[in-house]
Design an enzyme around this catalytic site. Structure first.
Site, short mmCIF file in Angstrom:
data_model
loop_
_atom_site.label_atom_id
_atom_site.label_comp_id
_atom_site.label_asym_id
_atom_site.label_seq_id
_atom_site.Cartn_x
_atom_site.Cartn_y
_atom_site.Cartn_z
N LYS A 121 53.04 52.13 14.58
CA LYS A 121 54.24 52.16 13.74
C LYS A 121 54.91 50.80 13.67
O LYS A 121 55.29 50.32 12.60
CB LYS A 121 55.23 53.19 14.26
CG LYS A 121 56.34 53.50 13.25
CD LYS A 121 57.59 54.04 13.90
CE LYS A 121 58.48 52.92 14.38
NZ LYS A 121 59.82 53.36 14.81
N ASP A 139 58.49 57.24 11.10
CA ASP A 139 59.37 57.40 12.26
C ASP A 139 59.83 58.85 12.33
O ASP A 139 59.34 59.71 11.59
CB ASP A 139 60.56 56.44 12.18
CG ASP A 139 61.55 56.81 11.08
OD1 ASP A 139 61.23 57.68 10.24
OD2 ASP A 139 62.65 56.24 11.07
#
Length: 217
Positions: A121, A139
């Site tokens: 991420k 997220d």
């Protein structure tokens, strides 16, 4: 309503609300963005933005940061969660960037993911926001919204990312990533909406009666 139709509505509504979404983490260049994203793990962007100006005073490039001790870095970032682990990662990734990449952040996903404290991420955020490369970082907000909007089963963050990339054009990924974050913070929050309350949830599922139980990221 089919999934592709829901995706079209989502993109249109988010564009109406956030036509030019700003990057929430304050930064000066790819390195300061990378460090800010590392610091944001299990911490709010607001808290990170309070701490980073002092950190940049300490050091604002990889070589300078690598010359600082973990203790010095820790002293600045102590208000943030997981501070000892983050201080160690920041110093080590700075050393690697200084010694192996001439003090530059590589615009390469694989190289970024090999850096200490940098997962998929974080690397995706840097690729998208520092280098403008197509990426769709997922997220907690995006993972939650994708499930409430019926865009993904939410089996895992990895699956959610794959589902969203299939649904939306590559040229829209970077913008949608930011738009969904802002919408998740302001309208479809973890506790403020259960899949039946925010404007987009109501438009997509006007007949929904039961709350949506989402899987956590």
């Amino acid at each position: 309503m089919r999934k592709q139709e829901r995706a079209k509505i989502v993109a249109e509504r988010l564009q109406e609300l956030y036509p030019n979404p700003p990057i929430p983490l304050r930064h000066r260049d790819p390195f300061t963005l990378l460090v800010a994203v590392v610091l944001s793990a299990q911490c709010t962007d607001k808290m990170v933005n309070k701490v980073t100006p002092k950190l940049w005073e300490l050091a604002d490039n990889p070589c300078a940061m690598s010359r600082r001790s973990e203790a010095e870095i820790l002293e600045v970032i102590r208000p943030l969660g997981l501070a000892p682990r983050k201080a160690k990662a920041i110093r080590e990734l700075s050393r690697i960037l200084c010694e192996e990449y001439d003090g530059q952040v590589p615009a390469d996903m694989e190289a970024l993911e090999k850096l200490p404290g940098v997962g998929h991420k974080t690397a995706s955020v840097v690729m998208a926001q520092a280098f403008g490369k197509p990426a769709f970082p997922v997220d907690t907000h995006i993972h939650r919204l994708a499930q409430r909007w019926g865009l993904s089963s939410g089996k895992s963050v990895t699956q959610t990312e794959k589902d969203l990339k299939r649904l939306f054009p590559e040229s829209e990924w970077n913008r949608l990533h930011l738009q969904m974050i802002y919408y998740g913070r302001e309208h479809c929050t973890a506790r403020g909406c259960d899949g039946r309350r925010c404007p987009i949830c109501r438009e997509l599922y006007p007949q929904r009666r039961k709350p949506v139980v989402t899987r956590k990221a």
